[in-house]
Design an enzyme around this catalytic site. Sequence first.
Site, PDB file in Angstrom:
ATOM      1  N   ASN A 196      17.345   9.007 -15.030  1.00 10.18           N
ATOM      2  CA  ASN A 196      15.975   9.131 -14.538  1.00 10.18           C
ATOM      3  C   ASN A 196      16.060   9.619 -13.096  1.00 10.18           C
ATOM      4  O   ASN A 196      16.361   8.836 -12.205  1.00 10.18           O
ATOM      5  CB  ASN A 196      15.263   7.774 -14.617  1.00 10.18           C
ATOM      6  CG  ASN A 196      13.878   7.831 -13.999  1.00 10.18           C
ATOM      7  OD1 ASN A 196      13.374   8.910 -13.683  1.00 10.18           O
ATOM      8  ND2 ASN A 196      13.264   6.664 -13.823  1.00 10.18           N
ATOM      9  N   HIS A 206       7.589   3.343 -16.910  1.00  7.70           N
ATOM     10  CA  HIS A 206       8.546   2.892 -15.886  1.00  7.70           C
ATOM     11  C   HIS A 206       7.830   1.973 -14.895  1.00  7.70           C
ATOM     12  O   HIS A 206       6.656   2.157 -14.595  1.00  7.70           O
ATOM     13  CB  HIS A 206       9.142   4.108 -15.167  1.00  7.70           C
ATOM     14  CG  HIS A 206      10.299   3.747 -14.305  1.00  7.70           C
ATOM     15  ND1 HIS A 206      10.131   3.257 -13.027  1.00  7.70           N
ATOM     16  CD2 HIS A 206      11.629   3.754 -14.545  1.00  7.70           C
ATOM     17  CE1 HIS A 206      11.327   2.996 -12.516  1.00  7.70           C
ATOM     18  NE2 HIS A 206      12.252   3.287 -13.417  1.00  7.70           N
ATOM     19  N   GLU A 213       7.879   1.812 -11.806  1.00  8.27           N
ATOM     20  CA  GLU A 213       7.266   2.492 -10.650  1.00  8.27           C
ATOM     21  C   GLU A 213       5.897   3.047 -11.020  1.00  8.27           C
ATOM     22  O   GLU A 213       4.983   3.073 -10.192  1.00  8.27           O
ATOM     23  CB  GLU A 213       8.210   3.586 -10.130  1.00  8.27           C
ATOM     24  CG  GLU A 213       9.409   2.982  -9.415  1.00  8.27           C
ATOM     25  CD  GLU A 213      10.684   3.801  -9.526  1.00  8.27           C
ATOM     26  OE1 GLU A 213      10.623   4.996  -9.856  1.00  8.27           O
ATOM     27  OE2 GLU A 213      11.756   3.206  -9.262  1.00  8.27           O
ATOM     28  N   GLU A 223      14.445  -2.908 -17.736  1.00 12.31           N
ATOM     29  CA  GLU A 223      14.726  -2.702 -16.326  1.00 12.31           C
ATOM     30  C   GLU A 223      14.104  -3.836 -15.513  1.00 12.31           C
ATOM     31  O   GLU A 223      12.895  -3.791 -15.219  1.00 12.31           O
ATOM     32  CB  GLU A 223      14.142  -1.364 -15.856  1.00 12.31           C
ATOM     33  CG  GLU A 223      14.700  -0.167 -16.579  1.00 12.31           C
ATOM     34  CD  GLU A 223      14.625   1.093 -15.724  1.00 12.31           C
ATOM     35  OE1 GLU A 223      15.639   1.784 -15.641  1.00 12.31           O
ATOM     36  OE2 GLU A 223      13.561   1.362 -15.127  1.00 12.31           O
ATOM     37  N   GLY A 268      17.137   0.039  -7.743  1.00 15.89           N
ATOM     38  CA  GLY A 268      17.337   0.617  -6.425  1.00 15.89           C
ATOM     39  C   GLY A 268      17.722  -0.393  -5.357  1.00 15.89           C
ATOM     40  O   GLY A 268      17.706  -0.087  -4.168  1.00 15.89           O
ATOM     41  N   SER A 301      20.313  -0.456 -10.977  1.00 15.36           N
ATOM     42  CA  SER A 301      21.577  -0.433 -10.226  1.00 15.36           C
ATOM     43  C   SER A 301      22.800  -0.364 -11.149  1.00 15.36           C
ATOM     44  O   SER A 301      23.836  -0.967 -10.855  1.00 15.36           O
ATOM     45  CB  SER A 301      21.675  -1.625  -9.270  1.00 15.36           C
ATOM     46  OG  SER A 301      20.619  -1.587  -8.322  1.00 15.36           O
ATOM     47  N   GLY A 348      19.199   5.460 -12.383  1.00 15.07           N
ATOM     48  CA  GLY A 348      18.458   6.100 -11.294  1.00 15.07           C
ATOM     49  C   GLY A 348      19.420   6.764 -10.322  1.00 15.07           C
ATOM     50  O   GLY A 348      19.916   7.865 -10.567  1.00 15.07           O
ATOM     51  N   GLY A 349      19.703   6.091  -9.226  1.00 15.92           N
ATOM     52  CA  GLY A 349      20.494   6.670  -8.134  1.00 15.92           C
ATOM     53  C   GLY A 349      21.801   7.310  -8.584  1.00 15.92           C
ATOM     54  O   GLY A 349      22.137   8.425  -8.154  1.00 15.92           O
TER      55      GLY A 349
HETATM   56  P1  13P Z   1      18.573   2.625 -10.024  1.00 16.61           P
HETATM   57  O1  13P Z   1      19.694   2.957 -10.970  1.00 16.61           O
HETATM   58  O2  13P Z   1      18.505   3.536  -8.833  1.00 16.61           O
HETATM   59  O3  13P Z   1      18.537   1.170  -9.671  1.00 16.61           O
HETATM   60  O4  13P Z   1      17.201   2.927 -10.834  1.00 16.61           O
HETATM   61  C1  13P Z   1      17.050   2.403 -12.104  1.00 16.61           C
HETATM   62  C2  13P Z   1      15.832   2.982 -12.709  1.00 16.61           C
HETATM   63  O5  13P Z   1      14.730   2.712 -12.305  1.00 16.61           O
HETATM   64  C3  13P Z   1      16.021   3.929 -13.820  1.00 16.61           C
HETATM   65  O6  13P Z   1      14.809   4.199 -14.452  1.00 16.61           O
END
Ligand code: 13P
Length: 250
Positions: free
Chosen positions: A9, A95, A97, A166, A172, A212, A233-234
Amino acid sequence: MRTKIVAGNWKMNKTASEAAALIAGIRREVAEVSGVEVVVCPPFTDLKDAAAACAGSNVALGAQNVHWKASGAFTGEISAAMLKDLGVTHVIIGHSERRQYFGETDETVNQRTRAALAAGLVPIVCVGETLAERDAGQMEAVVVRQTLAGLAGLGGDVAKVVIAYEPVWAIGTGRTATPEQAQEVHALIRRTLAGLAGAAVAETIRIQYGGSMKPENAKELMAQPDIDGGLIGGAALEAESFAAIVRAGV
Ligand code: 13P
């Protein structure tokens, strides 16, 4: 059994030209990998170039959201048919967010999931509790509610969905759920899916972990019996780290 699925993502990162370069790197890194489904989910503006960059590879293309209507006066929104036409096969829905910053609700998650399925896209439906909810002892109630409401009324199509668990407190933050903590919730989600669709169907549904996830912890997480991949994510923003997570799922 279940084929693991690792999806990146990208959130609001990478321009279209950066996306093409990143995908070129990922496809080189994972060319020899088999037995794990690999998906990248760049921003909408990147999708056309990303589709060209994925063509002929084992990297599938996903989007990060989809509207529930087929077309019409919905300024700023993107339909499932528009995604499909570009070669998109997967779409992230609900998601945290989007729930937190853009007013996404269990009801809109359900509508988007239905639209995705109707167009033949694989929905990656996200669920997960906040830290406040976990601390208040509400983790189970929140995860069960989000799962049931997000998948309400899908009938046999539940089998086509991917779930991403998640925990919001792990996104993050560098604070990963322990494999045991994640496994507990994944098992809860699978029991919930069994209630919806029957135990046999629930056994076939992939449940990704997200929050993470990194090359260092991916193997241990995906070794858990009910963790069937990751939503990254990251660590999905660099070919080497993303590919290392993919290989951890083999
Ligand atoms: P991180 O891997 O940066 O923690 O993000 C996870 C995420 O929200 C994937 O959708």
